[in-house]
Each structure stands twice: as C-alpha cells, then as structure tokens.
Design a protein around this motif. Structure first.
Motif, mmCIF file in Angstrom:
data_model
loop_
_atom_site.group_PDB
_atom_site.id
_atom_site.type_symbol
_atom_site.label_atom_id
_atom_site.label_comp_id
_atom_site.label_asym_id
_atom_site.label_seq_id
_atom_site.Cartn_x
_atom_site.Cartn_y
_atom_site.Cartn_z
ATOM 1 N N THR A 182 0.868 -1.218 -0.037
ATOM 2 C CA THR A 182 -0.131 -0.054 -0.128
ATOM 3 C C THR A 182 1.146 1.223 0.092
ATOM 4 O O THR A 182 1.923 1.187 0.607
ATOM 5 N N ALA A 183 0.375 2.142 -0.684
ATOM 6 C CA ALA A 183 0.796 3.594 -0.520
ATOM 7 C C ALA A 183 0.026 4.514 -0.758
ATOM 8 O O ALA A 183 -0.549 4.833 -1.815
ATOM 9 N N GLY A 184 -0.289 5.213 0.416
ATOM 10 C CA GLY A 184 -1.557 6.158 0.180
ATOM 11 C C GLY A 184 -2.869 5.506 -0.281
ATOM 12 O O GLY A 184 -3.286 4.464 0.621
ATOM 13 N N ALA A 185 -3.536 5.818 -1.287
ATOM 14 C CA ALA A 185 -4.566 5.204 -1.627
ATOM 15 C C ALA A 185 -4.519 4.055 -2.594
ATOM 16 O O ALA A 185 -5.451 3.464 -2.911
ATOM 17 N N LEU A 186 -3.319 3.783 -3.023
ATOM 18 C CA LEU A 186 -2.755 2.710 -3.747
ATOM 19 C C LEU A 186 -2.731 1.253 -2.989
ATOM 20 O O LEU A 186 -2.220 1.387 -1.980
ATOM 21 N N LEU A 187 -3.171 0.377 -3.832
ATOM 22 C CA LEU A 187 -2.959 -1.079 -3.179
ATOM 23 C C LEU A 187 -2.607 -1.994 -4.337
ATOM 24 O O LEU A 187 -3.149 -2.034 -5.519
ATOM 25 N N LEU A 188 -1.441 -2.585 -3.896
ATOM 26 C CA LEU A 188 -0.947 -3.672 -5.143
ATOM 27 C C LEU A 188 -1.114 -5.159 -4.413
ATOM 28 O O LEU A 188 -0.398 -5.185 -3.582
ATOM 29 N N ASP A 189 -2.114 -5.887 -4.863
ATOM 30 C CA ASP A 189 -2.180 -7.122 -4.407
ATOM 31 C C ASP A 189 -1.823 -8.326 -5.510
ATOM 32 O O ASP A 189 -2.368 -8.746 -6.496
ATOM 33 N N PRO A 190 -0.487 -8.909 -5.195
ATOM 34 C CA PRO A 190 0.090 -9.908 -5.997
ATOM 35 C C PRO A 190 -0.528 -11.218 -5.980
ATOM 36 O O PRO A 190 -0.543 -11.859 -7.093
ATOM 37 N N PHE A 202 1.467 -4.504 -14.348
ATOM 38 C CA PHE A 202 1.362 -4.670 -12.643
ATOM 39 C C PHE A 202 2.693 -5.362 -12.354
ATOM 40 O O PHE A 202 3.287 -4.767 -11.100
ATOM 41 N N ASP A 203 3.486 -5.854 -12.914
ATOM 42 C CA ASP A 203 4.798 -6.601 -12.646
ATOM 43 C C ASP A 203 5.865 -5.323 -12.406
ATOM 44 O O ASP A 203 6.633 -5.317 -11.458
#
Length: 204
Positions: A130-138, A157-158
């Motif tokens: 997570t970074a602020g409002a960003l979510l990256l779910d691998p 995405f990668d």
C-alpha cells in the motif's frame, strides 16, 4: 538480483557466472576496471563482486571510486588471493561489505551474498503493498486506487509491483528490463518508458 562481476580470470568469471545464474541472479561480467566503472555509473545493480588484482586498475581502487561517486551504496564483496590480515583490513576500509579469499566455495559465496544484501537493503515484502490510496495485491494480481480497481496488463502490474518493492532506490531501465521482462539491457529500453508512462497514468 542483478550482479556486476569484476574478474579478469576468464575461467573464474565463468564459474562465478554459472553459480550465480544457477541461483537465479542476472550477471554482468567485466574484465577491466574501466569498463566496470563506466557501466556501473549508468546502470543500477544489487551487488558488486570485485577481484582485487585486475590489470588496468586494482579492484580495491575501483571500489573506492564507486564509493566516492555513486549516490547509492550498493553492497560489495572483494574476492581475492590476498589473504593477509592487512589486506582484509584494507579491503573493508575501502568500502567492501565482505571479503572472500580465493578460491571461493559455491555455497559459502551464495550465503555471503544473501547476508550482505540483507544487511544493506530492507527485506522486500511479498504480500500486498500500500502507498496512500494505492493497493497492489500480487495474489489477485490486482491494483486499486481508493478502492477502485485499475486495469493493468500483466507486465504493467509486475512493473508497478517491482517499483513499489524498491521505493527509494534508483533503478536503471536495463535493471527494470531484466527484473520485469527477463531481458538483457541491450534490448530497446523504450518498452520500459512506455510501460512506466502508462502505469503512472493508470495509478495517478
């Protein structure tokens, strides 16, 4: 990891490359200090393996120049025939993170590499970022901003995930190509530029 190897002995360099590539690392070999220094000035690496006795400039001098000129402190291991205590002290004082006497042993070398990288760089998380409002779910291979899913291709995405796992590091285009596409830096780096531009737009 992306590793730069400075070693003028062809057979020794070949052995190191086989060991390192077998462990999943990308290897860039140099037999002269001038070529090594020129390359590391414009490309990013995770580790340097440096032989002391290189014909055009001692590896320890090349290491001193790296420490004096590169803004990022990349872990470095000196590998040399010189085994006197004074040499070890000189090598560590010049900026080496570890010192290994030749001939290196495969599993000891790989373990020392892991150890110096662990000390130099924080462990990179493997789960959601997570970074602020960003979510990256691998796990889901999904990106979202403020709860809204953002459409990214697999490579986009990668790329985003690799960049956010390395926040604070300067990464060259060649490094990104190898890490995300599995390609060598000799390929057209405009591919990276286009993907970075789209990721920036998509993730705002």
């Amino acid at each position: 990891m992306r590793i730069a190897v400075l070693e003028d002995d062809v057979e020794q360099s070949k052995v190191l490359r086989i060991w390192l590539e077998g462990a999943g690392h990308a290897v860039h070999e140099f037999s002269l200090s001038k070529d090594f220094l020129r390359h590391v000035a414009r490309e990013s690496f995770d580790l340097f393996l440096i032989d002391w006795m290189v014909p055009d400039m001692p590896g320890i001098e090349a290491l001193k120049r790296v420490r004096a000129n590169l803004p990022e402190r990349v872990p470095a291991i000196l590998i040399t025939l010189r085994d006197a205590e004074d040499d070890v002290v000189a090598g560590l004082s010049a900026g080496a993170d570890d010192y290994l006497v030749k001939p290196p042993r495969k599993f000891e070398l790989l373990a020392r590499i892991d150890a110096v990288v662990r000390r130099a760089q924080p462990a990179m998380p493997d789960g959601p970022l997570t970074a602020g409002a960003l979510l990256l779910d691998p796990g889901k291979r999904q990106a979202s901003v403020a709860g809204t899913v953002v459409e990214l291709t697999q490579k986009e995405f990668d790329l985003a995930y690799f960049l956010f796992r390395n926040v604070g590091r300067v990464l060259s285009r060649g490094h990104l190509l190898e890490a995300v596409w599995g390609q060598t830096s000799e390929l057209n780096t405009r591919t990276v530029d286009k993907h970075v531009s789209r990721v920036r737009t998509q993730l705002r």
